[in-house]
Design a protein around this motif. Structure first.
Motif, PDB file in Angstrom:
ATOM      1  N   GLU A  28       0.851  -1.191   0.000  1.00  0.00           N
ATOM      2  CA  GLU A  28       0.000   0.000   0.000  1.00  0.00           C
ATOM      3  C   GLU A  28       0.887   1.242   0.000  1.00  0.00           C
ATOM      4  OE1 GLU A  28      -2.551  -0.177   3.312  1.00  0.00           O
ATOM      5  OE2 GLU A  28      -3.598  -1.999   2.634  1.00  0.00           O
ATOM      6  N   GLN A  29       0.946   1.902  -1.144  1.00  0.00           N
ATOM      7  CA  GLN A  29       1.734   3.120  -1.250  1.00  0.00           C
ATOM      8  C   GLN A  29       0.921   4.312  -0.777  1.00  0.00           C
ATOM      9  OE1 GLN A  29       3.450   3.986  -4.978  1.00  0.00           O
ATOM     10  NE2 GLN A  29       5.165   2.617  -4.714  1.00  0.00           N
ATOM     11  N   GLN A  30       1.580   5.203  -0.076  1.00  0.00           N
ATOM     12  CA  GLN A  30       0.911   6.399   0.389  1.00  0.00           C
ATOM     13  C   GLN A  30       0.713   7.363  -0.779  1.00  0.00           C
ATOM     14  OE1 GLN A  30       3.323   7.990   3.479  1.00  0.00           O
ATOM     15  NE2 GLN A  30       3.422   6.096   4.601  1.00  0.00           N
ATOM     16  N   ASP A  31      -0.394   8.068  -0.766  1.00  0.00           N
ATOM     17  CA  ASP A  31      -0.663   9.078  -1.766  1.00  0.00           C
ATOM     18  C   ASP A  31       0.073  10.354  -1.366  1.00  0.00           C
ATOM     19  OD1 ASP A  31      -1.592  10.472  -3.872  1.00  0.00           O
ATOM     20  OD2 ASP A  31      -3.650  10.688  -3.138  1.00  0.00           O
ATOM     21  N   LEU A  32       1.279  10.516  -1.876  1.00  0.00           N
ATOM     22  CA  LEU A  32       2.140  11.613  -1.442  1.00  0.00           C
ATOM     23  C   LEU A  32       2.177  12.773  -2.423  1.00  0.00           C
ATOM     24  CD1 LEU A  32       5.168   9.524  -0.141  1.00  0.00           C
ATOM     25  CD2 LEU A  32       3.213  10.348   1.144  1.00  0.00           C
ATOM     26  N   LYS A  33       1.293  12.779  -3.405  1.00  0.00           N
ATOM     27  CA  LYS A  33       1.301  13.861  -4.375  1.00  0.00           C
ATOM     28  C   LYS A  33       0.872  15.153  -3.677  1.00  0.00           C
ATOM     29  CE  LYS A  33       0.507  10.983  -8.400  1.00  0.00           C
ATOM     30  NZ  LYS A  33      -0.381  10.673  -9.542  1.00  0.00           N
ATOM     31  N   GLY A  34       1.696  16.167  -3.846  1.00  0.00           N
ATOM     32  CA  GLY A  34       1.453  17.424  -3.153  1.00  0.00           C
ATOM     33  C   GLY A  34       2.621  17.716  -2.237  1.00  0.00           C
ATOM     34  N   THR A  35       2.351  17.938  -0.960  1.00  0.00           N
ATOM     35  CA  THR A  35       3.385  18.263   0.021  1.00  0.00           C
ATOM     36  C   THR A  35       3.678  17.046   0.885  1.00  0.00           C
ATOM     37  OG1 THR A  35       2.594  20.538   0.081  1.00  0.00           O
ATOM     38  CG2 THR A  35       4.060  19.837   1.849  1.00  0.00           C
ATOM     39  N   VAL A  36       4.969  16.758   1.080  1.00  0.00           N
ATOM     40  CA  VAL A  36       5.414  15.626   1.889  1.00  0.00           C
ATOM     41  C   VAL A  36       6.170  16.177   3.095  1.00  0.00           C
ATOM     42  CG1 VAL A  36       6.804  13.541   1.944  1.00  0.00           C
ATOM     43  CG2 VAL A  36       5.594  14.163  -0.129  1.00  0.00           C
ATOM     44  N   LYS A  61       6.588  10.703  -6.683  1.00  0.00           N
ATOM     45  CA  LYS A  61       6.888  11.985  -7.314  1.00  0.00           C
ATOM     46  C   LYS A  61       6.109  13.142  -6.684  1.00  0.00           C
ATOM     47  CE  LYS A  61       8.148   9.927 -11.738  1.00  0.00           C
ATOM     48  NZ  LYS A  61       7.898   9.892 -13.197  1.00  0.00           N
ATOM     49  N   PRO A  62       6.402  13.463  -5.432  1.00  0.00           N
ATOM     50  CA  PRO A  62       5.706  14.592  -4.796  1.00  0.00           C
ATOM     51  C   PRO A  62       6.174  15.922  -5.366  1.00  0.00           C
ATOM     52  CG  PRO A  62       7.404  13.733  -3.352  1.00  0.00           C
ATOM     53  CD  PRO A  62       7.356  12.811  -4.524  1.00  0.00           C
ATOM     54  N   GLU A  63       5.370  16.953  -5.141  1.00  0.00           N
ATOM     55  CA  GLU A  63       5.685  18.275  -5.660  1.00  0.00           C
ATOM     56  C   GLU A  63       6.558  19.091  -4.701  1.00  0.00           C
ATOM     57  OE1 GLU A  63       1.946  20.053  -6.403  1.00  0.00           O
ATOM     58  OE2 GLU A  63       1.382  18.631  -7.997  1.00  0.00           O
ATOM     59  N   LYS A  64       6.345  18.905  -3.388  1.00  0.00           N
ATOM     60  CA  LYS A  64       7.056  19.696  -2.392  1.00  0.00           C
ATOM     61  C   LYS A  64       7.469  18.821  -1.227  1.00  0.00           C
ATOM     62  CE  LYS A  64       6.581  24.017   0.239  1.00  0.00           C
ATOM     63  NZ  LYS A  64       5.658  25.101   0.622  1.00  0.00           N
ATOM     64  N   LEU A  65       8.635  19.075  -0.676  1.00  0.00           N
ATOM     65  CA  LEU A  65       9.165  18.323   0.460  1.00  0.00           C
ATOM     66  C   LEU A  65       9.461  19.292   1.602  1.00  0.00           C
ATOM     67  CD1 LEU A  65      10.410  15.695   1.703  1.00  0.00           C
ATOM     68  CD2 LEU A  65      12.573  16.413   0.699  1.00  0.00           C
ATOM     69  N   VAL A  66       8.938  18.989   2.778  1.00  0.00           N
ATOM     70  CA  VAL A  66       9.171  19.803   3.973  1.00  0.00           C
ATOM     71  C   VAL A  66       9.899  18.937   4.988  1.00  0.00           C
ATOM     72  CG1 VAL A  66       8.114  21.148   5.808  1.00  0.00           C
ATOM     73  CG2 VAL A  66       7.084  21.135   3.537  1.00  0.00           C
ATOM     74  N   ALA A  75      11.272  17.433  -6.653  1.00  0.00           N
ATOM     75  CA  ALA A  75      10.420  18.082  -5.655  1.00  0.00           C
ATOM     76  C   ALA A  75      11.111  19.323  -5.097  1.00  0.00           C
ATOM     77  CB  ALA A  75      10.098  17.109  -4.525  1.00  0.00           C
ATOM     78  N   GLN A  76      10.329  20.315  -4.764  1.00  0.00           N
ATOM     79  CA  GLN A  76      10.844  21.539  -4.142  1.00  0.00           C
ATOM     80  C   GLN A  76      11.080  21.303  -2.653  1.00  0.00           C
ATOM     81  OE1 GLN A  76       8.182  24.823  -4.445  1.00  0.00           O
ATOM     82  NE2 GLN A  76       9.489  26.233  -3.282  1.00  0.00           N
ATOM     83  N   VAL A  77      12.319  21.471  -2.210  1.00  0.00           N
ATOM     84  CA  VAL A  77      12.704  21.173  -0.832  1.00  0.00           C
ATOM     85  C   VAL A  77      12.593  22.443   0.009  1.00  0.00           C
ATOM     86  CG1 VAL A  77      14.513  20.306   0.667  1.00  0.00           C
ATOM     87  CG2 VAL A  77      14.260  19.373  -1.636  1.00  0.00           C
ATOM     88  N   THR A  78      11.828  22.357   1.094  1.00  0.00           N
ATOM     89  CA  THR A  78      11.666  23.460   2.044  1.00  0.00           C
ATOM     90  C   THR A  78      12.198  23.017   3.398  1.00  0.00           C
ATOM     91  OG1 THR A  78       9.692  24.217   0.881  1.00  0.00           O
ATOM     92  CG2 THR A  78      10.042  25.049   3.112  1.00  0.00           C
ATOM     93  N   ARG A  79      13.198  23.755   3.928  1.00  0.00           N
ATOM     94  CA  ARG A  79      13.818  23.413   5.202  1.00  0.00           C
ATOM     95  C   ARG A  79      13.200  24.242   6.325  1.00  0.00           C
ATOM     96  NH1 ARG A  79      17.551  19.023   4.997  1.00  0.00           N
ATOM     97  NH2 ARG A  79      18.452  19.003   2.910  1.00  0.00           N
ATOM     98  N   LEU A  80      12.917  23.575   7.439  1.00  0.00           N
ATOM     99  CA  LEU A  80      12.341  24.241   8.601  1.00  0.00           C
ATOM    100  C   LEU A  80      13.269  24.089   9.804  1.00  0.00           C
ATOM    101  CD1 LEU A  80       8.599  23.120   8.381  1.00  0.00           C
ATOM    102  CD2 LEU A  80       9.595  25.249   7.552  1.00  0.00           C
ATOM    103  N   GLU A  81      13.223  25.074  10.709  1.00  0.00           N
ATOM    104  CA  GLU A  81      14.030  25.026  11.923  1.00  0.00           C
ATOM    105  C   GLU A  81      13.327  24.303  13.058  1.00  0.00           C
ATOM    106  OE1 GLU A  81      17.083  25.930  12.243  1.00  0.00           O
ATOM    107  OE2 GLU A  81      17.298  26.826  10.254  1.00  0.00           O
TER     108      GLU A  81
END
Length: 343
Positions: A178-186, A282-287, A327-333
């Motif tokens: 069962e693959q997770q539906d990760l399309k969008g933000t991960v 193939k997600p669009e954004k990675l947080v 995917a666009q990588v967004t780094r958080l503190e």
């Protein structure tokens, strides 16, 4: 998706060992006979589209020729005939489809009795239990790894092989992942227990498996043995004391290096599978956490479970795999689990 398993058999009696050798010899005889039939068909066939026998045609020939070719064989079953027919057909098909001087596929050869490694395939009724398996022609055989093979499944490509010392069984099981539906933000984060979460769901942990734990126990026992030997080999010297290297210490060090290499390979394979499962969607954004936050975690001292599970290695591999997909990588503190409210 087919998942393959391989486990060592605990052959305790000479009767079982002889039965396995007899089945391997029977399989070799049937396979060589199938090669003969394919060659006869190749010599006398006039249809260029059918230079080799199909699986059903070869199976019917083997069943009809059983009293003629195999009058002395008593251990042959229908599952062995099915596996021989499919293997012979596939080998001739690969050879026929790659007829070129640069092809790596050669004409199918006979199984030699002198060079045979005593392996055979079957598709019979094999039942798997917690610590043993049952086979119609062999009966009950115990397993070295308890609970490793999945129970109550439909098995295919059942192969028995011998490495010169022990017998092994390998089989394939159809499993639905069962693959997770990760399309969008991960969102990817980890906790102090070493568990990595992807969108609030924890990933599979290889360190919990029985095979990994068994190798870890072996590593700890070898380290203790090496420590005892090093203490016993302390001798006086001009500068005080020194540890003398003995032959037993060299053997233990080699065994310890082999076990550590096996553990490393198990971790790497598991990490690649987990990272590929996330990147395949193939997600669009990675947080995820920033490099400064990860550095603070390292400098503050990792917990014991995080060190043993190599959590940061898996975390960085997942981030790299997903970034390579585009995917666009967004780094958080701050930890992303506070945003997701993961358990």
């Amino acid at each position: 998706m087919l998942k393959s398993y391989k486990v060592k058999l605990k052959v305790q009696s000479k009767k079982q060992s002889n039965a396995l050798k007899s089945l391997a010899g029977t399989y070799r005889k049937i396979y060589n006979t199938s090669i003969d039939l394919q060659q006869y068909w190749l010599d006398y066939s006039r249809n260029p589209k059918h230079y080799f026998m199909s699986k059903d045609t070869l199976l019917s020939f083997l069943r009809k020729a059983r009293p003629y070719y195999f009058p002395f064989v008593k251990t042959m079953d229908n599952g062995m005939l099915l596996s021989v027919a499919s293997t012979s057909k596939e080998s001739f098909q690969r050879w026929f489809e790659n007829l070129s001087p640069f092809s790596t596929y050669r004409f199918p050869k006979y199984k030699s009795r002198k060079k045979d490694n005593m392996s055979f395939k079957t598709s019979g009724d094999v039942k798997v239990f917690y610590d043993y398996i049952t086979i119609p022609k062999l009966g009950k055989i115990k397993l070295w790894e308890k609970g490793y093979l999945p129970q109550g499944k439909r098995y295919s490509d059942i192969t028995f092989s011998h490495d010169g010392k022990d017998w092994f069984i390998s089989l394939k099981v159809a499993e639905v992942t069962e693959q997770q539906d990760l399309k969008g933000t991960v969102y990817i984060d980890f906790d102090q227990k070493g568990t990595i979460y992807v969108n609030g769901k924890s990933l599979e942990d290889i360190t919990v498996s029985e095979s990994y734990k068994r190798k870890e126990r072996k590593q700890k026992s070898l380290e203790k043995k090496l420590k005892r030997q090093s203490i016993a080999n302390i001798v006086p010297s001009q500068k005080g004391v020194k540890t003398r290297t003995s032959k037993n210490m060299i053997k233990v060090r080699k065994a310890l290096a082999i076990v550590k290499n096996k553990l490393s390979n198990l971790r790497k394979d598991s990490f690649k599978k987990q990272a590929n499962l996330v990147a395949r969607t193939k997600p669009e954004k990675l947080v995820c956490l920033s490099s400064n936050s990860i550095r603070k975690v390292r400098n503050s001292g990792l917990t014991r479970t995080m060190r043993e599970k190599h959590t940061l290695d898996l975390f960085s591999m997942i981030v790299k795999k997903v970034a390579l997909v585009g995917a666009q990588v967004t780094r958080l503190e701050v930890p992303t689990k506070r945003l997701l409210c993961t358990p």
